[in-house]
Design a protein around this motif. Structure first.
Motif, PDB file in Angstrom:
ATOM      1  N   LYS A 224       0.824  -1.202   0.000  1.00 42.00           N
ATOM      2  CA  LYS A 224       0.000   0.000   0.000  1.00 42.00           C
ATOM      3  C   LYS A 224       0.864   1.259   0.000  1.00 42.00           C
ATOM      4  O   LYS A 224       0.574   2.238  -0.688  1.00 42.00           O
ATOM      5  N   GLU A 225       1.961   1.209   0.754  1.00 43.42           N
ATOM      6  CA  GLU A 225       2.853   2.360   0.857  1.00 43.42           C
ATOM      7  C   GLU A 225       3.530   2.660  -0.484  1.00 43.42           C
ATOM      8  O   GLU A 225       3.661   3.817  -0.896  1.00 43.42           O
ATOM      9  N   ILE A 226       3.970   1.587  -1.155  1.00 42.68           N
ATOM     10  CA  ILE A 226       4.644   1.779  -2.449  1.00 42.68           C
ATOM     11  C   ILE A 226       3.648   2.301  -3.490  1.00 42.68           C
ATOM     12  O   ILE A 226       3.976   3.157  -4.314  1.00 42.68           O
ATOM     13  N   ASN A 227       2.411   1.802  -3.447  1.00 41.82           N
ATOM     14  CA  ASN A 227       1.383   2.311  -4.362  1.00 41.82           C
ATOM     15  C   ASN A 227       1.114   3.791  -4.119  1.00 41.82           C
ATOM     16  O   ASN A 227       0.889   4.559  -5.049  1.00 41.82           O
ATOM     17  N   SER A 228       1.152   4.203  -2.853  1.00 42.38           N
ATOM     18  CA  SER A 228       0.980   5.625  -2.528  1.00 42.38           C
ATOM     19  C   SER A 228       2.127   6.445  -3.105  1.00 42.38           C
ATOM     20  O   SER A 228       1.930   7.561  -3.609  1.00 42.38           O
ATOM     21  N   LEU A 229       3.330   5.877  -3.035  1.00 42.33           N
ATOM     22  CA  LEU A 229       4.504   6.549  -3.592  1.00 42.33           C
ATOM     23  C   LEU A 229       4.388   6.685  -5.117  1.00 42.33           C
ATOM     24  O   LEU A 229       4.702   7.732  -5.684  1.00 42.33           O
ATOM     25  N   ILE A 230       3.893   5.612  -5.759  1.00 40.67           N
ATOM     26  CA  ILE A 230       3.705   5.646  -7.218  1.00 40.67           C
ATOM     27  C   ILE A 230       2.668   6.695  -7.595  1.00 40.67           C
ATOM     28  O   ILE A 230       2.843   7.477  -8.535  1.00 40.67           O
ATOM     29  N   ASN A 231       1.565   6.746  -6.861  1.00 41.86           N
ATOM     30  CA  ASN A 231       0.518   7.743  -7.137  1.00 41.86           C
ATOM     31  C   ASN A 231       1.044   9.168  -6.951  1.00 41.86           C
ATOM     32  O   ASN A 231       0.716  10.077  -7.730  1.00 41.86           O
ATOM     33  N   ALA A 232       1.856   9.346  -5.894  1.00 41.45           N
ATOM     34  CA  ALA A 232       2.437  10.666  -5.645  1.00 41.45           C
ATOM     35  C   ALA A 232       3.359  11.074  -6.795  1.00 41.45           C
ATOM     36  O   ALA A 232       3.352  12.237  -7.234  1.00 41.45           O
ATOM     37  N   TYR A 233       4.149  10.113  -7.313  1.00 38.04           N
ATOM     38  CA  TYR A 233       5.042  10.415  -8.440  1.00 38.04           C
ATOM     39  C   TYR A 233       4.236  10.780  -9.686  1.00 38.04           C
ATOM     40  O   TYR A 233       4.540  11.755 -10.369  1.00 38.04           O
ATOM     41  N   ASN A 234       3.175   9.996  -9.966  1.00 35.92           N
ATOM     42  CA  ASN A 234       2.357  10.264 -11.157  1.00 35.92           C
ATOM     43  C   ASN A 234       1.666  11.626 -11.072  1.00 35.92           C
ATOM     44  O   ASN A 234       1.533  12.336 -12.076  1.00 35.92           O
ATOM     45  N   GLN A 235       1.229  12.005  -9.872  1.00 37.25           N
ATOM     46  CA  GLN A 235       0.634  13.334  -9.691  1.00 37.25           C
ATOM     47  C   GLN A 235       1.686  14.432  -9.910  1.00 37.25           C
ATOM     48  O   GLN A 235       1.392  15.485 -10.490  1.00 37.25           O
ATOM     49  N   MET A 236       2.920  14.154  -9.461  1.00 32.31           N
ATOM     50  CA  MET A 236       3.999  15.117  -9.663  1.00 32.31           C
ATOM     51  C   MET A 236       4.295  15.295 -11.155  1.00 32.31           C
ATOM     52  O   MET A 236       4.552  16.404 -11.623  1.00 32.31           O
ATOM     53  N   VAL A 237       4.236  14.189 -11.923  1.00 33.39           N
ATOM     54  CA  VAL A 237       4.458  14.261 -13.372  1.00 33.39           C
ATOM     55  C   VAL A 237       3.413  15.158 -14.029  1.00 33.39           C
ATOM     56  O   VAL A 237       3.729  15.987 -14.897  1.00 33.39           O
ATOM     57  N   ASP A 238       2.137  15.014 -13.607  1.00 33.24           N
ATOM     58  CA  ASP A 238       1.069  15.863 -14.158  1.00 33.24           C
ATOM     59  C   ASP A 238       1.333  17.341 -13.851  1.00 33.24           C
ATOM     60  O   ASP A 238       1.192  18.210 -14.717  1.00 33.24           O
ATOM     61  N   LYS A 239       1.701  17.616 -12.600  1.00 34.62           N
ATOM     62  CA  LYS A 239       1.968  19.000 -12.195  1.00 34.62           C
ATOM     63  C   LYS A 239       3.191  19.551 -12.932  1.00 34.62           C
ATOM     64  O   LYS A 239       3.218  20.733 -13.310  1.00 34.62           O
ATOM     65  N   LEU A 240       4.184  18.688 -13.137  1.00 31.34           N
ATOM     66  CA  LEU A 240       5.397  19.117 -13.837  1.00 31.34           C
ATOM     67  C   LEU A 240       5.082  19.479 -15.288  1.00 31.34           C
ATOM     68  O   LEU A 240       5.592  20.464 -15.829  1.00 31.34           O
ATOM     69  N   GLU A 241       4.201  18.697 -15.911  1.00 31.57           N
ATOM     70  CA  GLU A 241       3.814  18.978 -17.299  1.00 31.57           C
ATOM     71  C   GLU A 241       3.057  20.302 -17.387  1.00 31.57           C
ATOM     72  O   GLU A 241       3.273  21.099 -18.301  1.00 31.57           O
ATOM     73  N   ASP A 242       2.165  20.536 -16.413  1.00 27.44           N
ATOM     74  CA  ASP A 242       1.445  21.816 -16.377  1.00 27.44           C
ATOM     75  C   ASP A 242       2.411  22.983 -16.187  1.00 27.44           C
ATOM     76  O   ASP A 242       2.283  24.028 -16.839  1.00 27.44           O
ATOM     77  N   SER A 243       3.398  22.786 -15.311  1.00 25.97           N
ATOM     78  CA  SER A 243       4.393  23.843 -15.064  1.00 25.97           C
ATOM     79  C   SER A 243       5.215  24.123 -16.315  1.00 25.97           C
ATOM     80  O   SER A 243       5.516  25.280 -16.623  1.00 25.97           O
ATOM     81  N   ALA A 244       5.598  23.054 -17.040  1.00 24.73           N
ATOM     82  CA  ALA A 244       6.390  23.224 -18.265  1.00 24.73           C
ATOM     83  C   ALA A 244       5.591  23.989 -19.312  1.00 24.73           C
ATOM     84  O   ALA A 244       6.127  24.860 -20.014  1.00 24.73           O
TER      85      ALA A 244
END
Length: 280
Positions: free
Chosen positions: A33-53
Motif C-alpha cells: 500500500k505504501e509503495i502504491n501511494s509513492l507511485i501515485n504521488a510520483y504520477n501526480q507530480m508528473v502531471d503537475k510538472l507537465e502543467d508547469s512546463a
C-alpha cells in the motif's frame, strides 16, 4: 529483491524526470500500500510538472514577444528624430526667394526618404519573422543554387567549394538563397573593415542523405556571453538592425527538419553549419 523491485523502478523514473522533456508515468501495481501511494504521488507530480512546463513555455513566448515589441518600437523611434529635425529645420529656414531652394528641398527630401526606408525595412523584417511564407519546394541542384547566391556579393575574398557537382533535393529556392545570403552577410559584417586579410569560405557537401552547408569566416568571433543568444530573435551585436536574420533562417531550416549549429573562436572567426535532409 521482490520487495525492492518496485522501489528500483520508482528510483529510475525519478532520476529520468526532467522539466525539459515529456515524462512517463509509472504503470505498475505493487503489493504494498505504501509503495502504491509513492507511485501515485510520483504520477501526480508528473502531471503537475507537465502543467508547469506548459506555463513556463507560454511565459517565455510572451516575454519574447514583449521584448520584440520593445525592439520594434525602439527601431521605429530612431528614424523619427532626424525626420522631425529635418522638417523643423526646413520650416524655420524656408525662403521662397532662396536661389538654392531647389537643392535644399532635394537634400531634405533625401533625408526623409532614407529614414522612411529604414522604418520600412524594420516593418518588413518584423513581418517576415512573424509569418514565414509557405514553402514552394522544387527539385534543384543545391550546389548550383548556393554558388549563384554568392554572385550578388561580388567580393574576391568569398570562396566557394564543393566536392560534388550535383546535390539534388526538393527545397524552396528563395528560402535556400535567403539562408545563404544571410549567413554570408553576417560573416562579412563580422570582419572589421580595417582587417587586411579577409576570408569567407562557403562549402557544400553531401553526407548520409544530408546536405551540409558551411560558412566560415576569419572575423572577430562571438563573445562567450553572447553564444547562447545568437539565435534569439531580438539578438544583435550590430549598431543597427533588429537582429532577426538568424532567428528567421533557423525557423526555415527547422521547417525542413534540419539543424543549424556554429563554432566560434574569439579573434579568429566563426563557422556556421547548416544540415538539411535530402528529399528526392
Amino acid at each position: 529483491s521482490y520487495i525492492t523491485k518496485s522501489l528500483k523502478t520508482i528510483s529510475d523514473k525519478i532520476n529520468e524526470t526532467s522539466l525539459n522533456q515529456k515524462n512517463e508515468k509509472i504503470v505498475i501495481e505493487a503489493n504494498s500500500k505504501e509503495i502504491n501511494s509513492l507511485i501515485n504521488a510520483y504520477n501526480q507530480m508528473v502531471d503537475k510538472l507537465e502543467d508547469s512546463a506548459t506555463m513556463l513555455a507560454q511565459s517565455e513566448r510572451e516575454q519574447a514577444w514583449r521584448e520584440m515589441a520593445k525592439q520594434v518600437a525602439h527601431e521605429i523611434k530612431n528614424p523619427l528624430t532626424p525626420m522631425r529635425l529635418t522638417v523643423q529645420s526646413f520650416q524655420r529656414k524656408f525662403d521662397a526667394n532662396d536661389p538654392e531652394l531647389k537643392q535644399k528641398l532635394n537634400d531634405y527630401s533625401k533625408t526623409l526618404i532614407q529614414q522612411i526606408d529604414t522604418m520600412s525595412a524594420v516593418a518588413s523584417a518584423f513581418s517576415n519573422f512573424a509569418s514565414m511564407p509557405a514553402q514552394q519546394n522544387e527539385t534543384l541542384n543545391v550546389v548550383q543554387v548556393v554558388e549563384l547566391a554568392l554572385d550578388i556579393f561580388n567580393e574576391d575574398f568569398i570562396v566557394f567549394e564543393s566536392n560534388e557537382e550535383e546535390i539534388i533535393s526538393k527545397l524552396d529556392r528563395t528560402q535556400l538563397i535567403r539562408i545563404i545570403t544571410n549567413l554570408v552577410k553576417n560573416a562579412i559584417q563580422s570582419i572589421p573593415d580595417e582587417q587586411e586579410e579577409k576570408q569567407i569560405l562557403v562549402s557544400v557537401n553531401e553526407m548520409d542523405d544530408t546536405v551540409i552547408i558551411s560558412v566560415k569566416d576569419n572575423g572577430i568571433g562571438i563573445e562567450t556571453e553572447n553564444i547562447d543568444h545568437v539565435f534569439e530573435p531580438k539578438f544583435t551585436t550590430k549598431t543597427s538592425g533588429m537582429g532577426l536574420g538568424l532567428g528567421i533562417i533557423k525557423n526555415i531550416i527547422e521547417n525542413y527538419k534540419g539543424t543549424i549549429t556554429f563554432e566560434t573562436q574569439l579573434g579568429k572567426g566563426s563557422t556556421f553549419i547548416v544540415s538539411l535532409p535530402i528529399v528526392k
